[in-house]
Motif scaffolding. Structure first.
Motif, PDB file in Angstrom:
ATOM      1  N   ALA A  52       0.823  -1.212   0.000  1.00  0.00           N
ATOM      2  CA  ALA A  52       0.000   0.000   0.000  1.00  0.00           C
ATOM      3  C   ALA A  52       0.857   1.263   0.000  1.00  0.00           C
ATOM      4  CB  ALA A  52      -0.937   0.000   1.204  1.00  0.00           C
ATOM      5  N   GLY A  53       2.184   1.096  -0.079  1.00  0.00           N
ATOM      6  CA  GLY A  53       3.084   2.247  -0.101  1.00  0.00           C
ATOM      7  C   GLY A  53       3.348   2.840   1.267  1.00  0.00           C
ATOM      8  N   GLN A  54       3.028   2.118   2.346  1.00  0.00           N
ATOM      9  CA  GLN A  54       3.218   2.607   3.713  1.00  0.00           C
ATOM     10  C   GLN A  54       4.506   2.060   4.323  1.00  0.00           C
ATOM     11  OE1 GLN A  54      -0.552   0.947   5.151  1.00  0.00           O
ATOM     12  NE2 GLN A  54      -1.141   3.050   5.682  1.00  0.00           N
ATOM     13  N   LEU A  55       5.039   2.811   5.287  1.00  0.00           N
ATOM     14  CA  LEU A  55       6.195   2.357   6.055  1.00  0.00           C
ATOM     15  C   LEU A  55       5.821   1.096   6.809  1.00  0.00           C
ATOM     16  CD1 LEU A  55       9.014   2.671   7.333  1.00  0.00           C
ATOM     17  CD2 LEU A  55       7.977   4.232   8.994  1.00  0.00           C
ATOM     18  N   GLY A  56       6.725   0.114   6.803  1.00  0.00           N
ATOM     19  CA  GLY A  56       6.464  -1.136   7.501  1.00  0.00           C
ATOM     20  C   GLY A  56       7.628  -1.564   8.369  1.00  0.00           C
ATOM     21  N   LEU A  57       7.289  -2.311   9.414  1.00  0.00           N
ATOM     22  CA  LEU A  57       8.238  -2.913  10.336  1.00  0.00           C
ATOM     23  C   LEU A  57       7.883  -4.381  10.426  1.00  0.00           C
ATOM     24  CD1 LEU A  57      10.171  -3.092  12.871  1.00  0.00           C
ATOM     25  CD2 LEU A  57       8.197  -2.369  14.214  1.00  0.00           C
ATOM     26  N   GLY A  58       8.876  -5.239  10.323  1.00  0.00           N
ATOM     27  CA  GLY A  58       8.614  -6.662  10.414  1.00  0.00           C
ATOM     28  C   GLY A  58       9.511  -7.339  11.423  1.00  0.00           C
ATOM     29  N   VAL A  59       8.929  -8.284  12.138  1.00  0.00           N
ATOM     30  CA  VAL A  59       9.665  -9.170  13.029  1.00  0.00           C
ATOM     31  C   VAL A  59       9.282 -10.570  12.572  1.00  0.00           C
ATOM     32  CG1 VAL A  59      10.003  -9.967  15.391  1.00  0.00           C
ATOM     33  CG2 VAL A  59       9.639  -7.527  14.929  1.00  0.00           C
ATOM     34  N   GLY A  60      10.202 -11.219  11.845  1.00  0.00           N
ATOM     35  CA  GLY A  60       9.859 -12.482  11.223  1.00  0.00           C
ATOM     36  C   GLY A  60       8.703 -12.270  10.262  1.00  0.00           C
ATOM     37  N   ALA A  61       7.674 -13.090  10.375  1.00  0.00           N
ATOM     38  CA  ALA A  61       6.511 -12.975   9.488  1.00  0.00           C
ATOM     39  C   ALA A  61       5.478 -11.974   9.997  1.00  0.00           C
ATOM     40  CB  ALA A  61       5.866 -14.343   9.321  1.00  0.00           C
ATOM     41  N   THR A  62       5.648 -11.432  11.203  1.00  0.00           N
ATOM     42  CA  THR A  62       4.726 -10.438  11.749  1.00  0.00           C
ATOM     43  C   THR A  62       5.055  -9.076  11.174  1.00  0.00           C
ATOM     44  OG1 THR A  62       4.548 -11.697  13.800  1.00  0.00           O
ATOM     45  CG2 THR A  62       3.859  -9.395  13.879  1.00  0.00           C
ATOM     46  N   ARG A  63       4.059  -8.409  10.578  1.00  0.00           N
ATOM     47  CA  ARG A  63       4.274  -7.106   9.939  1.00  0.00           C
ATOM     48  C   ARG A  63       3.326  -6.061  10.502  1.00  0.00           C
ATOM     49  NH1 ARG A  63       4.985  -7.411   3.535  1.00  0.00           N
ATOM     50  NH2 ARG A  63       7.183  -7.962   3.526  1.00  0.00           N
ATOM     51  N   LEU A  64       3.823  -4.840  10.635  1.00  0.00           N
ATOM     52  CA  LEU A  64       3.040  -3.681  11.040  1.00  0.00           C
ATOM     53  C   LEU A  64       3.310  -2.591  10.017  1.00  0.00           C
ATOM     54  CD1 LEU A  64       1.455  -1.884  13.090  1.00  0.00           C
ATOM     55  CD2 LEU A  64       3.645  -1.499  14.242  1.00  0.00           C
ATOM     56  N   SER A  65       2.253  -2.013   9.450  1.00  0.00           N
ATOM     57  CA  SER A  65       2.390  -0.924   8.482  1.00  0.00           C
ATOM     58  C   SER A  65       1.509   0.230   8.923  1.00  0.00           C
ATOM     59  CB  SER A  65       1.959  -1.373   7.084  1.00  0.00           C
ATOM     60  OG  SER A  65       2.754  -2.434   6.635  1.00  0.00           O
ATOM     61  N   ALA A  66       1.933   1.464   8.603  1.00  0.00           N
ATOM     62  CA  ALA A  66       1.153   2.628   9.010  1.00  0.00           C
ATOM     63  C   ALA A  66       1.562   3.847   8.187  1.00  0.00           C
ATOM     64  CB  ALA A  66       1.366   2.911  10.494  1.00  0.00           C
ATOM     65  N   GLY A  67       0.714   4.869   8.275  1.00  0.00           N
ATOM     66  CA  GLY A  67       1.025   6.163   7.688  1.00  0.00           C
ATOM     67  C   GLY A  67       0.550   6.323   6.259  1.00  0.00           C
ATOM     68  N   PRO A  68       0.856   7.479   5.692  1.00  0.00           N
ATOM     69  CA  PRO A  68       0.481   7.752   4.301  1.00  0.00           C
ATOM     70  C   PRO A  68       1.414   7.026   3.327  1.00  0.00           C
ATOM     71  CG  PRO A  68       1.760   9.565   5.162  1.00  0.00           C
ATOM     72  CD  PRO A  68       1.536   8.605   6.311  1.00  0.00           C
ATOM     73  N   ARG A  69       1.049   7.014   2.065  1.00  0.00           N
ATOM     74  CA  ARG A  69       1.907   6.436   1.024  1.00  0.00           C
ATOM     75  C   ARG A  69       3.218   7.210   0.974  1.00  0.00           C
ATOM     76  NH1 ARG A  69      -0.954   2.906  -2.567  1.00  0.00           N
ATOM     77  NH2 ARG A  69       1.047   2.654  -3.618  1.00  0.00           N
ATOM     78  N   ILE A  70       4.315   6.473   0.841  1.00  0.00           N
ATOM     79  CA  ILE A  70       5.618   7.132   0.676  1.00  0.00           C
ATOM     80  C   ILE A  70       6.280   6.737  -0.639  1.00  0.00           C
ATOM     81  CG2 ILE A  70       5.976   7.480   3.134  1.00  0.00           C
ATOM     82  CD1 ILE A  70       7.923   5.122   3.120  1.00  0.00           C
ATOM     83  N   ASP A  71       5.571   5.999  -1.482  1.00  0.00           N
ATOM     84  CA  ASP A  71       6.090   5.685  -2.821  1.00  0.00           C
ATOM     85  C   ASP A  71       5.617   6.780  -3.786  1.00  0.00           C
ATOM     86  OD1 ASP A  71       3.428   4.895  -2.719  1.00  0.00           O
ATOM     87  OD2 ASP A  71       3.729   3.100  -3.951  1.00  0.00           O
ATOM     88  N   ASP A  72       6.109   8.009  -3.531  1.00  0.00           N
ATOM     89  CA  ASP A  72       5.650   9.195  -4.257  1.00  0.00           C
ATOM     90  C   ASP A  72       6.791   9.958  -4.934  1.00  0.00           C
ATOM     91  OD1 ASP A  72       6.951  10.213  -2.051  1.00  0.00           O
ATOM     92  OD2 ASP A  72       5.197  11.212  -1.211  1.00  0.00           O
ATOM     93  N   ASP A  73       7.940   9.306  -5.099  1.00  0.00           N
ATOM     94  CA  ASP A  73       9.116   9.892  -5.753  1.00  0.00           C
ATOM     95  C   ASP A  73       9.640  11.128  -5.025  1.00  0.00           C
ATOM     96  OD1 ASP A  73      11.070   9.489  -7.665  1.00  0.00           O
ATOM     97  OD2 ASP A  73      10.148  10.844  -9.114  1.00  0.00           O
ATOM     98  N   ARG A  74       9.439  11.162  -3.697  1.00  0.00           N
ATOM     99  CA  ARG A  74      10.017  12.221  -2.864  1.00  0.00           C
ATOM    100  C   ARG A  74      10.820  11.556  -1.760  1.00  0.00           C
ATOM    101  NH1 ARG A  74       4.661  15.168  -1.418  1.00  0.00           N
ATOM    102  NH2 ARG A  74       5.538  14.667   0.585  1.00  0.00           N
ATOM    103  N   TRP A  75      11.825  12.283  -1.238  1.00  0.00           N
ATOM    104  CA  TRP A  75      12.628  11.761  -0.141  1.00  0.00           C
ATOM    105  C   TRP A  75      11.823  11.778   1.148  1.00  0.00           C
ATOM    106  CZ3 TRP A  75      16.821   9.030  -0.496  1.00  0.00           C
ATOM    107  CH2 TRP A  75      17.640   9.159  -1.614  1.00  0.00           C
ATOM    108  N   HIS A  76      11.949  10.682   1.917  1.00  0.00           N
ATOM    109  CA  HIS A  76      11.310  10.565   3.234  1.00  0.00           C
ATOM    110  C   HIS A  76      12.322  10.009   4.229  1.00  0.00           C
ATOM    111  CE1 HIS A  76       7.230  11.374   1.881  1.00  0.00           C
ATOM    112  NE2 HIS A  76       7.514  10.637   0.815  1.00  0.00           N
TER     113      HIS A  76
END
Length: 176
Positions: A52-76
């Motif tokens: 979904a273009g959101q920042l994610g954190l993973g621990v093994g197969a457990t994933r947490l994603s949040a925030g706005p899209r960051i796949d927008d061709d801008r630096w983050h």
């Protein structure tokens, strides 16, 4: 080399991972940094951009994603942190602001003799196709105010214009 990651946080110790990233629109589900073991329920720790273009954190197969899209061709400026065994909480920071925080259901169990990669997951997957700059791994949980200061400082820095090359696994990461 094999000794590069010997100082990486292990087990469920506190840690903060930061990076500057830039992804073209629609090019998501890409790993920025991953370390730990291949496979296993909690043996790897990774920061990524999800489908979904959101920042994610993973621990093994457990994933947490949040925030706005960051796949927008801008630096983050992105950061994920584990507060440590006392709280078991994780926090995610985007451009100097906290966007998520909660206790982890499964705590990291990273070990010193395992793998690390920049620009792809340890397990075979697609390579990061954007730009990555200034990846840092700290052995403590930096507070959100400190990450906000680092974001502000980073805004004044020049960012690279070349994309991350598609390197073979032996050059994109290695054994700790």
């Amino acid at each position: 080399g094999d000794a590069v990651g010997r100082g990486f946080p292990q087990g469920d110790a506190a840690r903060t991972l930061t990076a500057w990233v830039r992804l073209p629109p629609g090019d998501s589900d890409r790993c920025v940094f991953d370390y730990g073991a291949k496979g296993g329920a909690s043996s790897s720790f990774h920061m990524f951009v999800d489908r979904a273009g959101q920042l994610g954190l993973g621990v093994g197969a457990t994933r947490l994603s949040a925030g706005p899209r960051i796949d927008d061709d801008r630096w983050h400026f992105i950061a994920v942190m584990v507060e440590g065994p006392e709280t078991g909480r994780v926090r995610m920071v985007l451009d100097g602001r906290e966007i998520a925080g909660r206790p982890l259901e499964r705590r990291p169990d990273t070990r010193v003799s395992d793998y690390w990669t920049v620009g792809r997951f340890i397990e075979p997957a697609g390579y990061y196709r954007g730009r990555i700059d200034d990846v840092r791994l700290y052995g403590l949980a930096l507070d959100v105010a400190e990450l906000g200061r680092r974001y502000e400082e980073g805004l004044r820095a020049a960012r690279p214009t070349a994309a991350v090359p598609n390197l073979p696994a032996s050059k994109a990461g290695g054994r700790l």
